[in-house]
Each structure stands twice: as structure tokens, then as C-alpha cells.
Enzyme design. Structure first.
Site, PDB file in Angstrom:
ATOM      1  N   CYS A   1       6.957  47.762  45.382  1.00  0.00           N
ATOM      2  CA  CYS A   1       5.789  47.200  46.042  1.00  0.00           C
ATOM      3  C   CYS A   1       5.482  48.089  47.229  1.00  0.00           C
ATOM      4  O   CYS A   1       6.372  48.451  47.993  1.00  0.00           O
ATOM      5  CB  CYS A   1       6.084  45.774  46.500  1.00  0.00           C
ATOM      6  SG  CYS A   1       5.056  45.199  47.866  1.00  0.00           S
TER       7      CYS A   1
ATOM      8  N   TYR B   1      53.881  33.322  37.196  1.00  0.00           N
ATOM      9  CA  TYR B   1      54.640  34.448  36.646  1.00  0.00           C
ATOM     10  C   TYR B   1      54.632  35.596  37.652  1.00  0.00           C
ATOM     11  O   TYR B   1      53.585  35.911  38.221  1.00  0.00           O
ATOM     12  CB  TYR B   1      54.018  34.961  35.346  1.00  0.00           C
ATOM     13  CG  TYR B   1      54.483  34.232  34.107  1.00  0.00           C
ATOM     14  CD1 TYR B   1      55.847  34.045  33.870  1.00  0.00           C
ATOM     15  CD2 TYR B   1      53.567  33.743  33.183  1.00  0.00           C
ATOM     16  CE1 TYR B   1      56.272  33.384  32.732  1.00  0.00           C
ATOM     17  CE2 TYR B   1      53.990  33.079  32.037  1.00  0.00           C
ATOM     18  CZ  TYR B   1      55.348  32.903  31.825  1.00  0.00           C
ATOM     19  OH  TYR B   1      55.769  32.259  30.709  1.00  0.00           O
TER      20      TYR B   1
ATOM     21  N   ASP C   1      65.873  14.620  31.948  1.00  0.00           N
ATOM     22  CA  ASP C   1      65.041  14.364  33.126  1.00  0.00           C
ATOM     23  C   ASP C   1      65.639  13.249  33.978  1.00  0.00           C
ATOM     24  O   ASP C   1      65.602  13.295  35.206  1.00  0.00           O
ATOM     25  CB  ASP C   1      63.628  13.967  32.688  1.00  0.00           C
ATOM     26  CG  ASP C   1      62.874  15.167  32.124  1.00  0.00           C
ATOM     27  OD1 ASP C   1      63.481  16.262  32.077  1.00  0.00           O
ATOM     28  OD2 ASP C   1      61.708  15.002  31.740  1.00  0.00           O
TER      29      ASP C   1
ATOM     30  N   CYS D   1       2.565  39.822  47.678  1.00  0.00           N
ATOM     31  CA  CYS D   1       1.554  40.224  48.665  1.00  0.00           C
ATOM     32  C   CYS D   1       0.313  40.859  48.049  1.00  0.00           C
ATOM     33  O   CYS D   1      -0.664  41.102  48.749  1.00  0.00           O
ATOM     34  CB  CYS D   1       2.164  41.176  49.700  1.00  0.00           C
ATOM     35  SG  CYS D   1       2.554  42.806  49.037  1.00  0.00           S
TER      36      CYS D   1
ATOM     37  N   LYS E   1      40.272  44.557  29.062  1.00  0.00           N
ATOM     38  CA  LYS E   1      39.701  43.214  28.960  1.00  0.00           C
ATOM     39  C   LYS E   1      39.261  42.897  27.535  1.00  0.00           C
ATOM     40  O   LYS E   1      38.740  43.778  26.838  1.00  0.00           O
ATOM     41  CB  LYS E   1      38.476  43.105  29.883  1.00  0.00           C
ATOM     42  CG  LYS E   1      38.778  43.253  31.357  1.00  0.00           C
ATOM     43  CD  LYS E   1      39.373  41.991  31.920  1.00  0.00           C
ATOM     44  CE  LYS E   1      39.258  41.914  33.430  1.00  0.00           C
ATOM     45  NZ  LYS E   1      37.927  41.638  33.941  1.00  0.00           N
TER      46      LYS E   1
ATOM     47  N   CYS F   1       1.880  43.478  43.498  1.00  0.00           N
ATOM     48  CA  CYS F   1       3.043  42.720  43.933  1.00  0.00           C
ATOM     49  C   CYS F   1       2.740  41.232  43.819  1.00  0.00           C
ATOM     50  O   CYS F   1       1.724  40.763  44.335  1.00  0.00           O
ATOM     51  CB  CYS F   1       3.373  43.079  45.380  1.00  0.00           C
ATOM     52  SG  CYS F   1       4.589  41.982  46.126  1.00  0.00           S
TER      53      CYS F   1
ATOM     54  N   GLU G   1      51.380  43.995  29.585  1.00  0.00           N
ATOM     55  CA  GLU G   1      51.569  42.575  29.871  1.00  0.00           C
ATOM     56  C   GLU G   1      50.261  41.816  29.694  1.00  0.00           C
ATOM     57  O   GLU G   1      49.179  42.395  29.791  1.00  0.00           O
ATOM     58  CB  GLU G   1      52.097  42.395  31.293  1.00  0.00           C
ATOM     59  CG  GLU G   1      51.392  43.224  32.344  1.00  0.00           C
ATOM     60  CD  GLU G   1      52.122  43.182  33.685  1.00  0.00           C
ATOM     61  OE1 GLU G   1      51.674  42.445  34.557  1.00  0.00           O
ATOM     62  OE2 GLU G   1      53.148  43.886  33.841  1.00  0.00           O
TER      63      GLU G   1
ATOM     64  N   CYS H   1       4.509  42.818  53.411  1.00  0.00           N
ATOM     65  CA  CYS H   1       4.848  41.962  52.271  1.00  0.00           C
ATOM     66  C   CYS H   1       5.909  40.967  52.713  1.00  0.00           C
ATOM     67  O   CYS H   1       6.971  41.352  53.204  1.00  0.00           O
ATOM     68  CB  CYS H   1       5.376  42.803  51.111  1.00  0.00           C
ATOM     69  SG  CYS H   1       5.956  41.812  49.727  1.00  0.00           S
TER      70      CYS H   1
END
Length: 707
Positions: A447, A244, A47, A432, A335, A429, A135, A453
Site C-alpha cells: 500500500c 523421561y 498397592d 485507505c 518430525k 488499499c 529416541e 493509511c
DNA sequence: GATCCTCGAGTTCC
DNA sequence: CTCGAGGATC
């Protein structure tokens, strides 16, 4: 070390071409060291040695600014900050991937690929398996890098796939992204890949932020997104983002390899980092093995992955398979199962949507899962609640579906407390008080209050002002709530009658913003017919159906007349024979037609339309008027699978002046038939209607019918 | 009648 | 993103 430093300083006054030679040399060396360090992970200098070379180059460039180049390794520290990112249109859309979650879905994918390529079903001969490139699916951000003559000239986010943001300056600070490609790059090369935050660096970052008393990032993905979205590239430069490359975008002058695998090898030759976890595998069994292996290695990888991706290796085969609705048919993301967490269902409340749909929503004891704290989750409908046997007070398993929308996966009945309560649909509801009704065979309860409403009015107005509808800026949830509460608005028409004086005095609404809101309403009066139709919120009429209706009827008047004259006559008539005028519109069947007929015969709705027009809402009916083109006056029907979606093909035909209908009749001029055309093709042949293949259609679009 | 595909509607968190 | 349902096709 210090002696070398002194020598460098003394060199600053050497002749220019000598300096030029030295800067060129230094850049070449630094590029090489960067490549070895960041891409190959195999440095040959320390480095400190690197640092020396780097500072010498900096000093030379400072002394001779005319020698500074955009691809110099010193130019990664971050350029000037910007106020906002410019939009970038991707020349080739950045598609999303379909997902698979099980071995079965993986096999289904392989089967569809084989069918699409005309191969026999898998299983006969092991050697006949399709080759895929497998991948790891990094949990980062997809970006597009454009190299011209080997120089990085632009970098952009994926955005919505069509349009992204120009984040070139931020991407330039990422060491693993070459500023100049090695070897002999083509005149134009677009590289796609993933920017991610390495786990070790992420933990360090969070530890530092915590020590400073700042808010930490919930996951590396958010940290990467945060770093990339910095308007000041200097901040991005301070974050050790990695990259990547995994796919080729557009290119010019590149000899295209036959396989994706070769593309990746070429990337490496250009000095682009490619993950060494990528492998070639054979068929669904090979994919499955790879999946299991990656799952086992997941915890020890230096970055987060949320699954693996399989791509057909053969590029010609990809062409053949094409894409379905924004996702390629030749690739799939497999997944890993979503992260799950246990919590307690505290209560179930019912929300009222714009159509009156009563949706049960779970109130949960807050729990951290999948990178966010979840306290609410939809339960979709009561069937779902019953199926999962979820009761209030239950211990439940929560997960974030696709890592975004939280859902209650299941309850744990064995932990059920004695006082757990069954979820009951309210008879009235909750907003209302109107009766809640559930139609036979329907999963949703509604509803019956209509626009009386408050909840339905609220959701309906939000829909009306929405970006895809009337696009009225500044009308958010809060403002609409206030407008309803103060009885300033009880119908969409009222939005256009508000003046600044009436608005002033609302919360967070001073003169300036009040005026902005009024201006937005005025501006929104000039709209288009499809937007207007969509804004009305007719049941089952979404963006695309509104578009189709506008295309077909051209004017609102024609649509209303069709809807009214189509009202059912004989009850005994079969449902599907009703509404012939409306059903002539593609994608409008008996159900949608019935909704339209009902909506446009309701006197309240007709009053609303008249009022909206009176208040100045207007659109051009000219643009939609028969387009004069090569296909004017010709009627088309599309069937089968074509290289483009039906809609896209339809749009092409209409753009050329052609008319689309849904079914073949003696009036049809052309049937456009793709792969696997069925009954329509048979009927066309019987009636002697001209049948066009894809190529013939393209030719026709260009030249018009030869008389 | 089964199946594929698309659309519509509702929703969460930052 | 998910589910449900409508539409088109086989």
C-alpha cells in the site's frame, strides 16, 4: 491390616532415635518401591502394602516433625501455593533442535555431521557409518532438574531456552522424578527430560472434566502444560504426570562418559527413568529404519510423540560440531508429517502490515486440526496463492506448520465448485484507498499510503511501543485502535503528549489505567539508541541491524550525517559502490544502505526525530563511546567459522574496546580467521595484516597486544 | 553464480 | 514458524 495399623499408632511414643531409625528404613523401602513401580515398571509389593508403609511414615513424621526431610516420599503431595513462578536462568542454555521432514533432509543432516567430523562421504563402507542414538520425541514439556549431592533441589521449565520458570514444587509431585538419586551421584547433576501426560490418563481426565461440565483439554500436551503451570502444587499432585530423562545438562564431579548412550545408562543407575524405546543406530539408513518403525508403533504407544530425534552418540564429536544459532549441529528432530484436515476457503481478505505489505489471509470454515480449531491462515503472498492454485470456494487442505502456524497446504481442484473465484490483488488499499504497488521482482505488494493509511499507522505504532522497541507497557492493539479512531494519535510523538484526562473516557480505561499508561510513556522516554532506531521502523532495519548501526556510529547525529553525505552522486555508479560510509557497518549492504539514506533524507522523518527528542526521548551515548580495554584503538575483521557465532565474537572484541569492520584493508590491525576462511585471509596475507586463530584471539582478549 | 546463514517481516491461537 | 531477501563466502 487393621492390626498393623494399631501397632503403628502405638509406636508413636517410642524414643526419638528409634523413630529416626524406622523413618530412615521406611523411606529407603518406599524409595525402592517407587523406583520399581514408576521407573522399572516392575513392582514387588501390592498397592495396599505400599500404602501401609506410606501411612506409617506419615504418622511418624507427624509425631516427630524434626525427622521430616525434603526427599521423603511423603513430600510429593504438594507444598504451599505460590503467587507467581520465579525466573531461573539456565547455566547451560536449553537449545532447540533443527527439524528434518524427509529422508533427504535426514541424509543432508548425516552428510553435514560427516563433513564436520572430517569423515569421508557415506556409502563406501557400511561399517564406517556414524553412530547415532535415536529416541522418540515426546510431545510434552522440556524441563531441567538440578540434583545437588543427589537431592532434587530445583526444577525449571525450558522457557525461552535461556530463562525458565522455577516449578520445583510441581515437579516434586511427579512420581517418576526421583527426589533422591540412587547409587553415587556427583555433587552437581543437571538432568533434562520431558514431562508428559500419559494418553490413558489424559482420556480419563477429559472424561471427568466433561462429566463435570468443565472445559476439556485439546491435547495431552496442553493438559501437561496446564498441570505444570498450577500455582498450587496440590493440583499438580492430583494429575498423573510422567517423565523421561534424555540429556545431561551441567555437572560437577561427574566422570563424563564418552558416549551419550553411556550417559543414559548412568541415568538409569541413578534411578532416573529412561525410555526403553531409545536405540543406537548406524548412519542415515539406521535413522530412517528407526523412523519408520516408530511411525508404525506410534498409534499403540501410551504417549503422544510427534517424531523422533537423532543425536550423535560420540560426545567428543559433539564438541567438534558445535552449534549454529541456538541449535546443535549434532542432533536433529525428524518430525512426522503434520496432521492435515480438509475444509473450505470461504474468502480471502487482505491485511496491511507496518511496511504497507498487502498480505492475503484465508478465511476458512473452522476446522479442528493439530490440536486447535483453525479459522484463519496466512497465504503469504500472491505468488504463493498462484503456485498452489487456491481459489475462493475451493476445498482446501489445512495443516499447522510445526504444529503452530496454520497454513493452506494445497487446494483440491477436483472438488472445485463452478462459482469458485480467482484471488485478485486489489488495486487499492482496502483500508485507505491508496494505490497498491508491486515492485519489479518483488513478491510482496505494498500500500502506497504511508502513515496516512490507518492500517500502516496502527501496525507502525504497535511496533514502536513493542517490548523490543520502546517497551511501553499497556499499549495494546485495542488501545491503539481507539487512539487512532479518536484522532488522538497520528504519529509516535503523540503517544508522549497524551494525558490522563484525554485517555479517560476510552473503553476499558478508568482513571487508574489511564495514569498507568501515561506513566509507561514517561518511563519509556529513557531508552537506548538501538531500541530507538529499531522503533523507528526503517525498512530492513530490525533489532540486530539497529544494534550494529548504534555500535558503529555511536550517536544518532553521526548516523544521520553518514546517511545524508552518502546520498548517491553519479547515477552511473554501480549500486554496490554507493553508500561507502553506511556499508562500512557489518551486515549493511547496498540495499539496507539505500533504505537508510532514503529514510534520513526525508524531511518528514527529520521533523519526526526532532519532535521525539523535543518530547524528551533520550539515551546515553556514553555507554557506546569507545570502551577502554586491552584492544582499544585496534581494528578487527572476522572471517571463517569460529567456535562462537560471528556476533558473539564481535561482541567480545568490542567489549574489550576493539573496533570491527567488514573488510580487510591496510588499516586493519587483526584478521580473526576461523575454519574455511577465504578471500579475506588471502588479502590479509598479501597486505601483511596479522592473522589470529581462535586461541590467539582469546589470549589477546585477556592480555592485550604485546608491544 | 551458487550456497549457506541470518535477519526482517508477517502471522495464528490460547 | 514461515518465507523472502540481504549479506558473506566459495
Amino acid at each position: 491390616m487393621s492390626s498393623i495399623g494399631r501397632v503403628n499408632i502405638q509406636r508413636l511414643d517410642v524414643r526419638l532415635d528409634e523413630a529416626r531409625a524406622r523413618t530412615d528404613q521406611l523411606r529407603a523401602q518406599l524409595h525402592e518401591h517407587n523406583h520399581r513401580y514408576y521407573v522399572l515398571d516392575d513392582p514387588t509389593v501390592s498397592d495396599a502394602e505400599y500404602d501401609l508403609l506410606f501411612r506409617e511414615l506419615q504418622a511418624l513424621e507427624a509425631a516427630h516433625p524434626e525427622l521430616l526431610t525434603a526427599d521423603s516420599p511423603t513430600q510429593r503431595v504438594g507444598g504451599a501455593a505460590v503467587k507467581a513462578f520465579a525466573e531461573v536462568r539456565h547455566r547451560l542454555p536449553m537449545q532447540s533442535l533443527n527439524n528434518a521432514f524427509s529422508e533427504q533432509e535426514l541424509r543432508d543432516f548425516d552428510r553435514r555431521v560427516r563433513e564436520g567430523l572430517g569423515l569421508p562421504a557415506s556409502g563406501d563402507l557400511p561399517s564406517a557409518e556414524v553412530e547415532y542414538v535415536a529416541e522418540p520425541k515426546l510431545d510434552g514439556l522440556a524441563v531441567s532438574l538440578i540434583y545437588e549431592q543427589g537431592l532434587l533441589v530445583r526444577g525449571a521449565t525450558r522457557g525461552d531456552g535461556t530463562t525458565g520458570e522455577d516449578i520445583t514444587e510441581n515437579l516434586r509431585t511427579i512420581r517418576r522424578i526421583p527426589l533422591r538419586l540412587r547409587g553415587e551421584p556427583p555433587p552437581l547433576l543437571e538432568v533434562r527430560g520431558e514431562v508428559y501426560y500419559p494418553l490413558a490418563d489424559f482420556r480419563r481426565l477429559n472424561a471427568e472434566m466433561e462429566a463435570k461440565g468443565q472445559k476439556t483439554f485439546v491435547n495431552p500436551r496442553n493438559a501437561a502444560a496446564g498441570a505444570l503451570r498450577q500455582l498450587d502444587p496440590k493440583i499438580t499432585a492430583g494429575r498423573p504426570l510422567a517423565f523421561y530423562a534424555y540429556a545431561l545438562g551441567v555437572s560437577e564431579g561427574l566422570t563424563l562418559p564418552r558416549q551419550h548412550w553411556q550417559v543414559l545408562q548412568q541415568f538409569q543407575a541413578f534411578g532416573l527413568p529412561v525410555s526403553d524405546l531409545i536405540e543406537r543406530v548406524a548412519g542415515a539408513p539406521g535413522c530412517w529404519q528407526y523412523y519408520l518403525a516408530m511411525q508404525a508403533r506410534r498409534a499403540s504407544l501410551p504417549f503422544d510423540i510427534d517424531g523422533v530425534v537423532y543425536k550423535l552418540n560420540d560426545l567428543a564429536g559433539r564438541e567438534e560440531l558445535g552449534s549454529v544459532s541456538r541449535a546443535p549441529r549434532w542432533a536433529v528432530a525428524h518430525k512426522f508429517p503434520a496432521e492435515e484436515a480438509e475444509t473450505v476457503l470461504l474468502d480471502v481478505e487482505f491485511q496491511i502490515g507496518r511496511t504497507g505489505a498487502v498480505t492475503p489471509v484465508a478465511r476458512l470454515k473452522p476446522v479442528f486440526v493439530g490440536g486447535a480449531t483453525v479459522s484463519n491462515a496466512t497465504l503469504h503472498n500472491l505468488d504463493e496463492v498462484a503456485r498452489k492454485d487456491v481459489r475462493i470456494g475451493d476445498a482446501v487442505i489445512v495443516r499447522r506448520a510445526g504444529d503452530v502456524i496454520p497454513e493452506v497446504a494445497r487446494s483440491l481442484p477436483e472438488k472445485r465448485p463452478a462459482d469458485a473465484r480467482v484471488v485478485v490483488l486489489p488495486a487499492q488499499c482496502p483500508v485507505c484507498g491508496s494505490p497498491v504497488a508491486r515492485e519489479e521482482g518483488e513478491a510482496v505488494a505494498r500500500c502506497t499510503g504511508g502513515l496516512t493509511c490507518r492500517a500502516q499507522l496502527h501496525a507502525g505504532l504497535l511496533h514502536f511501543v513493542g517490548r523490543r522497541a520502546m517497551d511501553m507497557e499497556g499499549y495494546g492493539e485495542k488501545l491503539i485502535t481507539q487512539l487512532i479512531e479518536r484522532k488522538l494519535v497520528s504519529s509516535p510523538v503523540d503517544l508522549f503528549k497524551l494525558d490522563a484526562a484525554a485517555l479517560a473516557g476510552l473503553e476499558r480505561m478508568a482513571e487508574k489505567s489511564a495514569q498507568n499508561v501515561v506513566d509507561a510513556a514517561t518511563k519509556a522516554k529513557a531508552t537506548t539508541l538501538p531500541r530507538f532506531l529499531f522503533a523507528l521502523g526503517i525498512r530492513d532495519v530490525g533489532e540486530s541491524t539497529a544494534e550494529a548501526l548504534a555500535r558503529h556510529f555511536v550517536s544518532l547525529k553521526a548516523l544521520i550525517e553518514a546517511a545524508q553525505s552518502d546520498a548517491p552522486t553519479a547515477e552511473a555508479e554501480k549500486k554496490k559502490d554507493r553508500f561507502p560510509l553506511l556499508q562500512a557497518v557489518p551486515d549493511v549492504g547496498p540495499e539496507v544502505a539505500a533504505q537508510l539514506a532514503r529514510w534520513f533524507t526525508d524531511p518528514h522523518h527529520l521533523d519526526l526525530l526532532a519532535e521525539l527528542r523535543a518530547v524528551g526521548i533520550e539515551w546515553s551515548e556514553q555507554a557506546a563511546v569507545v570502551i577502554e580495554g586491552p584492544l582499544s584503538g585496534k581494528t578487527f575483521v572476522i572471517t571463517g567459522t569460529l567456535p562462537e557465532s560471528r556476533d558473539a565474537v564481535g561482541a567480545r572484541i568490542e567489549a574489550a574496546g576493539g573496533k570491527l569492520t567488514g573488510s580487510v584493508s591496510a588499516k586493519t590491525d587483526f584478521l580473526v580467521a576461523g575454519e574455511a576462511a577465504g578471500s579475506k585471509l588471502a588479502k590479509a596475507e598479501k597486505l601483511g595484516v596479522a592473522v589470529l586463530g581462535w586461541d590467539a584471539l582469546l589470549q589477546l582478549l585477556e592480555q592485550g597486544p604485546q608491544l
